[in-house]
Design an enzyme around this catalytic site. Structure first.
Site, mmCIF file in Angstrom:
data_model
loop_
_atom_site.group_PDB
_atom_site.id
_atom_site.type_symbol
_atom_site.label_atom_id
_atom_site.label_comp_id
_atom_site.label_asym_id
_atom_site.label_seq_id
_atom_site.Cartn_x
_atom_site.Cartn_y
_atom_site.Cartn_z
ATOM 1 C CG MET A 1 -2.616 9.482 5.452
ATOM 2 S SD MET A 1 -4.216 9.110 4.695
ATOM 3 C CE MET A 1 -5.241 10.371 5.438
ATOM 4 C CB CYS A 83 3.912 4.242 1.362
ATOM 5 S SG CYS A 83 3.219 5.156 -0.027
ATOM 6 C CG HIS A 154 -2.168 -1.288 5.993
ATOM 7 N ND1 HIS A 154 -2.359 -0.112 5.306
ATOM 8 C CD2 HIS A 154 -3.184 -2.099 5.608
ATOM 9 C CE1 HIS A 154 -3.437 -0.211 4.545
ATOM 10 N NE2 HIS A 154 -3.948 -1.424 4.710
ATOM 11 C CG ASN A 194 -3.447 1.712 8.965
ATOM 12 O OD1 ASN A 194 -2.809 1.638 7.914
ATOM 13 N ND2 ASN A 194 -4.436 2.559 9.123
ATOM 14 N N GLY A 196 -8.687 -0.388 6.902
ATOM 15 C CA GLY A 196 -10.108 -0.687 6.843
ATOM 16 C C GLY A 196 -10.922 -0.291 8.053
ATOM 17 N NE ARG A 218 -5.822 7.173 2.015
ATOM 18 C CZ ARG A 218 -5.111 7.843 1.131
ATOM 19 N NH1 ARG A 218 -5.693 8.709 0.339
ATOM 20 N NH2 ARG A 218 -3.808 7.661 1.025
#
Length: 315
Positions: A1, A83, A154, A194, A196, A218
């Site tokens: 982000m 990331c 994630h 995390n 979707g 997002r």
């Protein structure tokens, strides 16, 4: 982000939820050590609870960054091991560290030794050709052994070559069951998920499967009202302002920013999705996108955009 969840974005989001933990943009440890710390780490008191997300791969440098960040009063320090961007890989941090869990453990151990608040980690389920069912539990054991008690996963692999950061958020398949299985395998750890997740209903479903938290990125930025307004019900609280009330609540903050020499678009760029899916959402976005960056743009423009939305809602 990076470039998204700056201090203005977080204040905006806090007006929609009192309980959700907010995260900063990822800040590289070297930037904290050598850069303008007040600009990088400063935040408003109302943002709490808020976590500082850092990137790095040298234990001593991460420890120094944690020491320097402590006076800013964050509630949590989070090491990003998820990331996949090229810029992050070139610095040898982010998702590429999934290949070296021993180094990650050393980094976290060094951070925990000097931190006055919890140190957490965010990771992927694996990278490239790794088998997530094998590497993820081994990774969790390593970081837990270093003293970490809270992990956000994630639920996608990251492909370090061949996929862009955007594609890495969309193409590798999600594996929610694997993350749920990690919670069952490590019940003593707080494990959040995390990837979707775009609605509160999805969040409730995942929490009902035993997970301790849900991180939304997002979707919370692009359609914040749908994700954040009403989120406090997950804590049994009924705080749920309308989008119109959120805009009104932001007015004093925006006025102070303008009075100190700031520009309107520095704040309103984060507010473009507030009325997503509602009447006049396009007009709201157009007026703010086109006008907020102009010299002298003021609260009058915000009032004009809000008036267009209110008129459509009343029609």
């Amino acid at each position: 982000m990076i470039d998204w969840t700056d201090r203005h974005c977080r204040v905006f989001h806090r007006h929609m939820t009192r309980r959700a933990l907010l995260y900063t943009e990822m800040v590289v440890d070297k930037a904290i050590i050598h850069g303008p710390r007040d600009r990088l780490l400063g935040h408003a008191a109302m943002e709490h609870p808020v976590a500082l997300q850092v990137g790095g791969s040298v234990p001593a440098e991460l420890a120094q960054a944690v020491r320097l960040a402590q006076p800013f009063g964050y509630d949590e320090i989070n090491l990003n091991v998820g990331c996949p961007s090229n810029r992050v890989q070139s610095g040898c941090f982010g998702a590429v560290l999934m290949k070296d869990p021993a180094l990650v453990a050393d980094c976290l151990r060094a951070m925990i030794e000097v931190a006055e608040v919890p140190v957490t980690v965010k990771c992927r389920i694996g990278v490239d050709d790794q088998d997530p069912a094998t590497v993820l539990p081994e990774f969790i054991e390593r970081v837990a052994g270093a003293g970490v008690r809270s992990i956000t996963i994630h639920a996608r692999k990251a492909w370090l070559q061949g996929l862009s950061p955007k594609e890495n958020r969309e193409i590798p398949p999600l594996d929610y069951p694997l993350v749920v299985a990690m919670k069952r395998q490590f019940p003593e750890l707080a494990i959040a998920i995390n990837g979707g997740i775009a609605t509160l209903d999805q969040a409730r479903d995942l929490l009902a499967q035993g997970l301790d938290g849900v991180m939304v990125g997002r979707a919370a930025y692009q359609d914040p009202a749908s994700v954040l307004i009403g989120a406090d019900a997950l804590w049994g609280e009924d705080f749920a302002p309308t989008p119109f009330e959120v805009v009104e609540a932001m007015r004093p903050y925006i006025a102070d920013h303008l009075a100190s020499g700031g520009k309107l678009n520095q704040i309103t760029r984060h507010m473009l999705g507030l009325f997503a899916g509602r009447p006049a959402a396009r007009t709201w976005r157009r007026l703010l996108s086109e006008g907020a960056a102009r010299p002298g743009a003021s609260l009058d423009l915000l009032d004009e955009a809000l008036g267009a939305v209110q008129a459509s809602a009343a029609a």
